[in-house]
Scaffold this motif. Structure first.
Motif, PDB file in Angstrom:
ATOM      1  N   MET A  23     -27.786   6.002   9.159  1.00  0.00           N
ATOM      2  CA  MET A  23     -27.616   5.673   7.751  1.00  0.00           C
ATOM      3  C   MET A  23     -28.251   6.746   6.890  1.00  0.00           C
ATOM      4  O   MET A  23     -29.315   7.285   7.226  1.00  0.00           O
ATOM      5  CB  MET A  23     -28.235   4.311   7.427  1.00  0.00           C
ATOM      6  CG  MET A  23     -27.817   3.757   6.069  1.00  0.00           C
ATOM      7  SD  MET A  23     -28.771   2.307   5.569  1.00  0.00           S
ATOM      8  CE  MET A  23     -30.274   3.075   4.950  1.00  0.00           C
ATOM      9  N   LYS A  24     -27.597   7.072   5.787  1.00  0.00           N
ATOM     10  CA  LYS A  24     -28.071   8.118   4.881  1.00  0.00           C
ATOM     11  C   LYS A  24     -28.672   7.491   3.622  1.00  0.00           C
ATOM     12  O   LYS A  24     -28.128   6.547   3.066  1.00  0.00           O
ATOM     13  CB  LYS A  24     -26.917   9.044   4.483  1.00  0.00           C
ATOM     14  CG  LYS A  24     -26.157   9.663   5.657  1.00  0.00           C
ATOM     15  CD  LYS A  24     -27.013  10.695   6.369  1.00  0.00           C
ATOM     16  CE  LYS A  24     -26.212  11.461   7.408  1.00  0.00           C
ATOM     17  NZ  LYS A  24     -25.755  10.623   8.535  1.00  0.00           N
ATOM     18  N   TYR A  25     -29.803   8.020   3.194  1.00  0.00           N
ATOM     19  CA  TYR A  25     -30.366   7.689   1.883  1.00  0.00           C
ATOM     20  C   TYR A  25     -29.945   8.802   0.929  1.00  0.00           C
ATOM     21  O   TYR A  25     -30.185   9.979   1.201  1.00  0.00           O
ATOM     22  CB  TYR A  25     -31.890   7.624   1.931  1.00  0.00           C
ATOM     23  CG  TYR A  25     -32.466   6.486   2.727  1.00  0.00           C
ATOM     24  CD1 TYR A  25     -32.993   5.362   2.106  1.00  0.00           C
ATOM     25  CD2 TYR A  25     -32.522   6.535   4.118  1.00  0.00           C
ATOM     26  CE1 TYR A  25     -33.551   4.323   2.833  1.00  0.00           C
ATOM     27  CE2 TYR A  25     -33.073   5.500   4.857  1.00  0.00           C
ATOM     28  CZ  TYR A  25     -33.584   4.403   4.208  1.00  0.00           C
ATOM     29  OH  TYR A  25     -34.135   3.381   4.935  1.00  0.00           O
ATOM     30  N   ARG A  26     -29.346   8.439  -0.182  1.00  0.00           N
ATOM     31  CA  ARG A  26     -28.821   9.442  -1.100  1.00  0.00           C
ATOM     32  C   ARG A  26     -29.488   9.357  -2.466  1.00  0.00           C
ATOM     33  O   ARG A  26     -29.870   8.280  -2.931  1.00  0.00           O
ATOM     34  CB  ARG A  26     -27.299   9.269  -1.253  1.00  0.00           C
ATOM     35  CG  ARG A  26     -26.518   9.452   0.031  1.00  0.00           C
ATOM     36  CD  ARG A  26     -25.030   9.195  -0.198  1.00  0.00           C
ATOM     37  NE  ARG A  26     -24.267   9.295   1.043  1.00  0.00           N
ATOM     38  CZ  ARG A  26     -23.800  10.430   1.555  1.00  0.00           C
ATOM     39  NH1 ARG A  26     -23.999  11.571   0.905  1.00  0.00           N
ATOM     40  NH2 ARG A  26     -23.137  10.435   2.682  1.00  0.00           N
ATOM     41  N   ASP A  27     -29.553  10.515  -3.102  1.00  0.00           N
ATOM     42  CA  ASP A  27     -29.895  10.617  -4.513  1.00  0.00           C
ATOM     43  C   ASP A  27     -28.697  11.287  -5.169  1.00  0.00           C
ATOM     44  O   ASP A  27     -28.560  12.506  -5.140  1.00  0.00           O
ATOM     45  CB  ASP A  27     -31.162  11.455  -4.708  1.00  0.00           C
ATOM     46  CG  ASP A  27     -31.567  11.524  -6.179  1.00  0.00           C
ATOM     47  OD1 ASP A  27     -31.020  10.733  -6.973  1.00  0.00           O
ATOM     48  OD2 ASP A  27     -32.423  12.362  -6.517  1.00  0.00           O
ATOM     49  N   GLY A  28     -27.786  10.456  -5.719  1.00  0.00           N
ATOM     50  CA  GLY A  28     -26.503  10.993  -6.142  1.00  0.00           C
ATOM     51  C   GLY A  28     -25.690  11.350  -4.915  1.00  0.00           C
ATOM     52  O   GLY A  28     -25.486  10.546  -4.022  1.00  0.00           O
ATOM     53  N   LYS A  29     -25.237  12.605  -4.829  1.00  0.00           N
ATOM     54  CA  LYS A  29     -24.490  13.062  -3.662  1.00  0.00           C
ATOM     55  C   LYS A  29     -25.386  13.728  -2.634  1.00  0.00           C
ATOM     56  O   LYS A  29     -24.926  14.123  -1.563  1.00  0.00           O
ATOM     57  CB  LYS A  29     -23.395  14.042  -4.097  1.00  0.00           C
ATOM     58  CG  LYS A  29     -22.306  13.411  -4.944  1.00  0.00           C
ATOM     59  CD  LYS A  29     -21.200  14.416  -5.249  1.00  0.00           C
ATOM     60  CE  LYS A  29     -20.092  13.778  -6.066  1.00  0.00           C
ATOM     61  NZ  LYS A  29     -18.982  14.734  -6.355  1.00  0.00           N
ATOM     62  N   GLU A  30     -26.664  13.854  -2.950  1.00  0.00           N
ATOM     63  CA  GLU A  30     -27.589  14.567  -2.073  1.00  0.00           C
ATOM     64  C   GLU A  30     -28.237  13.605  -1.082  1.00  0.00           C
ATOM     65  O   GLU A  30     -28.701  12.520  -1.465  1.00  0.00           O
ATOM     66  CB  GLU A  30     -28.664  15.231  -2.914  1.00  0.00           C
ATOM     67  CG  GLU A  30     -29.315  16.415  -2.255  1.00  0.00           C
ATOM     68  CD  GLU A  30     -30.182  17.172  -3.248  1.00  0.00           C
ATOM     69  OE1 GLU A  30     -30.208  18.401  -3.184  1.00  0.00           O
ATOM     70  OE2 GLU A  30     -30.834  16.518  -4.090  1.00  0.00           O
ATOM     71  N   ILE A  31     -28.266  13.976   0.186  1.00  0.00           N
ATOM     72  CA  ILE A  31     -28.918  13.176   1.216  1.00  0.00           C
ATOM     73  C   ILE A  31     -30.399  13.540   1.234  1.00  0.00           C
ATOM     74  O   ILE A  31     -30.770  14.697   1.436  1.00  0.00           O
ATOM     75  CB  ILE A  31     -28.289  13.432   2.591  1.00  0.00           C
ATOM     76  CG1 ILE A  31     -26.798  13.049   2.577  1.00  0.00           C
ATOM     77  CG2 ILE A  31     -29.017  12.638   3.674  1.00  0.00           C
ATOM     78  CD1 ILE A  31     -26.065  13.447   3.837  1.00  0.00           C
ATOM     79  N   VAL A  32     -31.251  12.541   1.025  1.00  0.00           N
ATOM     80  CA  VAL A  32     -32.688  12.811   0.942  1.00  0.00           C
ATOM     81  C   VAL A  32     -33.458  12.255   2.135  1.00  0.00           C
ATOM     82  O   VAL A  32     -34.627  12.587   2.332  1.00  0.00           O
ATOM     83  CB  VAL A  32     -33.270  12.229  -0.364  1.00  0.00           C
ATOM     84  CG1 VAL A  32     -32.652  12.911  -1.571  1.00  0.00           C
ATOM     85  CG2 VAL A  32     -33.045  10.717  -0.444  1.00  0.00           C
ATOM     86  N   ALA A  33     -32.822  11.387   2.943  1.00  0.00           N
ATOM     87  CA  ALA A  33     -33.488  10.831   4.127  1.00  0.00           C
ATOM     88  C   ALA A  33     -32.425  10.218   5.021  1.00  0.00           C
ATOM     89  O   ALA A  33     -31.301   9.952   4.588  1.00  0.00           O
ATOM     90  CB  ALA A  33     -34.532   9.789   3.731  1.00  0.00           C
ATOM     91  N   VAL A  34     -32.799  10.026   6.272  1.00  0.00           N
ATOM     92  CA  VAL A  34     -31.901   9.395   7.242  1.00  0.00           C
ATOM     93  C   VAL A  34     -32.667   8.306   7.986  1.00  0.00           C
ATOM     94  O   VAL A  34     -33.898   8.328   8.044  1.00  0.00           O
ATOM     95  CB  VAL A  34     -31.328  10.414   8.245  1.00  0.00           C
ATOM     96  CG1 VAL A  34     -30.370  11.370   7.554  1.00  0.00           C
ATOM     97  CG2 VAL A  34     -32.448  11.184   8.938  1.00  0.00           C
ATOM     98  N   ALA A  35     -31.933   7.349   8.543  1.00  0.00           N
ATOM     99  CA  ALA A  35     -32.550   6.268   9.315  1.00  0.00           C
ATOM    100  C   ALA A  35     -31.539   5.780  10.338  1.00  0.00           C
ATOM    101  O   ALA A  35     -30.365   6.148  10.311  1.00  0.00           O
ATOM    102  CB  ALA A  35     -32.988   5.131   8.384  1.00  0.00           C
ATOM    103  N   GLY A  36     -32.000   4.945  11.249  1.00  0.00           N
ATOM    104  CA  GLY A  36     -31.134   4.391  12.276  1.00  0.00           C
ATOM    105  C   GLY A  36     -31.571   4.793  13.668  1.00  0.00           C
ATOM    106  O   GLY A  36     -32.374   5.722  13.852  1.00  0.00           O
TER     107      GLY A  36
END
Length: 769
Positions: A684-697
């Motif tokens: 799973m991606k954490y986004r700020d707008g279109k920018e990916i700022v963190a990942v999880a899973g």
């Protein structure tokens, strides 16, 4: 022949027509019963194959099948000598097969089934995808509002039962068989998946239905004529509802609490006491006490005990049978959340009174009846801000679908409503679209002794995946059609709302968890093979197939055997946004309200919103109906019923009623959301707008650290740097149990450890690191 004789013969012909019609119905009912028994026999044969010492010959004799039939159902029972199998395997040289490890000295190998000389379906190998549409993770501080604090009072883990395929699914497979040869697995595929199955105590691999060719296949690309989901032209009627603590006798009615004498807590005594204190009540929610479990020790199963309680004789009350299409309403027998429907014995055709469990909506967790009633008030108020005509119905599933129907657009392409897929296609999706992933990963894939048990849970998980859903009639994509696409077109098809029949091979060197579900017989229905070289055939949603091809570790080999591609639409988006807004309001209220009772009520109401979405979505799946009812002793039972219990007066039964003409039946929506949620458990991606700022899973944790998957949660052996923003879909730290801990050997043991971990985290106030 004179006129009188002619008239008499006509009358006799009409009588004969009636008798023939009755005989035809009897034959149809008998054939259904025969099909049901044959499917039950096949499941039992497949289950017996799970025993290491099982042999085909005695099973064939006991079942009345031929040896060939038994081996066809359970290939692991093939009695062909090992030397002959090896020779056949060498001659056939299946492309997907690979040499397995040499047996240990002195070990005894289970018989390895060999495919018959039937050509495998030719699949189109899907390309490894590089996710051109996704920006790389940016190493920078998390955006404003992102915190690593473990906030309390949010999403608990949902428990979604996996159902074994029904006779309807078996019928789809039989219909498909003459047109297309079923995929035949290689030696490595069956052996590897069987090893996965045995490692978790499941049964044997099972075949899934496929898309047939010709005129029969056309029904899998069609909708049901005259059946459309439309916005209702009416408002629901509210029912007078009270809340009863069956343990203490406290009854919350309107703005007061009274105490009532429930006697022996039978349904009749409960209704007498409630209606004496609150005349006109139409629905009674039991908030504590579970009277349907009284005397359960006298019965062989909890379901028998519940059925006996629901049918306790009463001089003043009888089982409500409803009217019209609901004439078989009766009681709903469930071990923990039954529904009793009653009518006055003197006037059985009048409106019924229901006894239900509050557990359908939320776990009261010790809250009194007045707090539970206040939770329903807050729930109604929160939903009222988004639906002017909201009415809380008997269950969250009914409420969820009713609220959704009031979001159907009045303008645009779908203003006339959403078409319902053909019954054949709904049966296919029912058989091939699993729900949440539930998997306990056992040693040696994880340590025998765990250094810790850390639980993460996705907040209001399914609400994250409602922004896009399949609509309209699907387009069938064959293996040849997929191969003819450009790589960009293939990627676009996989990222669309789609459902794929694929042959999957786990790559060499893979050391992490499984990515795609493999079908097995048994209660669990799906396993997730991860052994390098394992090959299996399955169905999966586009989100999962795309992840298998594009994950950051290494792409899997995926061969497309066929698929269904839908138009991308937003039938659930507005419904989901309104429910998320109501949930956010109640969650915020549960944190900031000055009164503790109101905080508790708001929290319970937020849990009820979750149930409305979770069970409302499950209601779209519209599995084959399970109808229950009662018949007086001595009267003929309806055809094809399973008897649940019997006392001196009535027999309680249930039966499969197939698929109804439900205008809100959309299994394609449920399957697509479930597929997206399973993919998000892995990546799973954490986004700020279109920018990916963190990942999880799970794929972003170290190999060998994932212990358990539970629908929308993961348990690991160590903490993860996954941020929590309090938004839907985020991973929340829910529990941390300090080790060393012996690895749980069953789901029950894991749930016990999970409870200890939650208690330890609450006690220590530890923060997410």
């Amino acid at each position: 022949m004179d006129r009188r004789t002619y008239t008499a013969e006509l009358a006799g012909l009409r009588e004969l027509r009636t008798e023939i019609g009755q005989a035809e119905k009897t034959v149809v009912a008998a054939q259904k019963e025969l099909d049901k028994l044959a499917a039950q026999r096949a499941r039992k044969v497949a289950g017996l194959a799970g025993y290491e010492g099982a042999q085909a010959a005695p099973i064939a004799k006991a079942s009345g099948l031929t040896l060939a039939d038994v081996v066809r159902i359970a290939p692991l029972l093939d009695p062909t000598p090992a030397a002959v199998r090896a020779a056949k395997a060498g001659d056939q040289a299946a492309p997907a097969s690979a040499p397995g490890p040499a047996p240990a000295p002195g070990s005894v190998q289970a018989p390895v089934p060999v495919a018959e000389a039937v050509p495998q379906p030719v699949g189109a190998v899907a390309p490894a995808l590089t996710r051109p549409a996704l920006a790389p993770v940016v190493e920078r501080p998390a955006p404003a509002g992102v915190t690593t604090e473990a906030l309390g009072g949010v999403e608990d883990q949902a428990v979604a039962e996996q159902l074994a395929p029904t006779a309807v699914a078996a019928a789809v497979a039989v219909a498909a068989a003459p047109a297309v040869a079923a995929p035949v697995e290689s030696v490595v595929s069956v052996a590897s998946v069987a090893a996965s199955v045995r490692s978790v105590g499941e049964s044997v691999p099972r075949e899934l239905p496929i898309l047939p060719e010709g005129p029969v296949g056309a029904r899998f690309e069609a909708v049901t004529s005259g059946l459309v989901s439309k916005r209702p032209p009416y408002s629901q009627l509210a029912r007078a509802t009270v809340f009863l603590d069956a343990a203490s006798g406290e009854l919350a009615v309107r703005d007061q609490v009274v105490r009532v004498d429930l006697g022996a807590r039978t349904p009749g005594e409960i209704l007498d006491a409630v209606l004496a204190a609150a005349p006109g009540s139409e629905r009674v929610y039991i908030t504590a006490g579970a009277p349907w479990h009284d005397g359960a020790e006298r019965y062989s199963t909890l379901k028998d005990a519940v059925a006996a309680w629901l049918n306790t004789p009463s001089p003043r009350w009888t089982t409500a049978v409803g009217s019209g299409r609901d004439k078989l309403a009766g009681h709903f027998v469930h071990q923990r959340q039954p529904v009793g429907r009653y009518a006055p014995a003197a006037a059985p055709d009048t409106d019924m009174v229901e006894i239900r469990s509050i557990g359908e909506w939320f776990d009261a967790d010790g809250a009194d009846a007045a707090t539970c009633r206040q939770a329903f008030t807050l729930l109604w108020q929160a939903l009222r801000r988004h639906w002017d005509d909201v009415v809380l119905m008997g269950s969250p599933s009914q409420t969820g679908r009713d609220l959704w129907s009031r979001t159907i657009p009045t303008k645009g392409k779908w203003a006339g409503g959403y078409p319902v897929l053909s019954e054949e296609l709904r049966a296919l999706l029912h058989a091939t679209g699993g729900q949440g992933r539930t998997e306990l990963i056992l040693p040696p894939r994880v340590p025998e002794t765990l250094p810790a048990l850390v639980e993460y849970d996705r907040t209001f998980a399914y609400a994250k995946h409602l922004w896009k859903s399949p609509v309209g009639t699907p387009t069938r994509v064959t293996a040849q059609g997929f191969a003819a696409m450009t790589e960009a077109e293939q990627a676009r098809a996989l990222m669309s709302c789609s459902h794929w029949n694929v042959r999957v091979t786990v790559p060499a060197g893979w050391s992490h968890v499984g990515l795609l579900p493999a079908p097995v017989s048994g209660d669990r229905a799906w396993v997730y093979p991860s052994e390098p070289g394992a090959t299996f055939t399955t169905w999966a949603g586009g989100a999962e197939v795309h992840l298998a091809l594009s994950n950051h570790l290494m792409p899997w080999k995926v061969e497309i055997l066929g698929g269904l591609v839908f138009e991308d639409g937003k039938p659930l988006d507005d419904w989901g946004k309104r429910l998320k807004a109501a949930w956010a309001d109640l969650t915020n209220l549960s944190r900031i309200h000055a009164d503790e009772r109101q905080r508790t009520a708001a929290y319970l109401a937020s849990r009820a919103v979750r149930s409305v979405l979770l069970f409302g979505l499950g209601g779209f799946a519209q599995r084959p109906r399970l109808v229950s009812g009662t018949t007086p002793v001595g009267e003929a039972l309806p055809a094809g019923v399973e008897i649940l219990g019997q006392d001196g007066q009535v027999t309680t039964w249930q039966r499969q009623a197939g698929f109804s003409r439900d205008p809100n039946a959309h299994p394609e929506w449920a399957a697509y959301v479930w597929s997206g949620a399973r993919a998000a458990l892995l990546d799973m991606k954490y986004r700020d707008g279109k920018e990916i700022v963190a990942v999880a899973g799970a794929l972003h944790a170290k190999p060998g650290t994932v212990v358990y998957f539970g629908t929308d949660g993961i348990a690991l052996t160590e903490r993860q740097p996954w941020p929590y923003r309090g938004e839907v879909g985020d991973y929340l730290l829910k529990g941390h149990l300090t080790g060393p801990i012996p690895h749980p050997t069953s789901q029950e043991q894991y749930l016990t450890l999970r409870g200890q971990g939650r208690a330890e985290l609450a006690r220590t106030g530890a923060e997410q690191s």
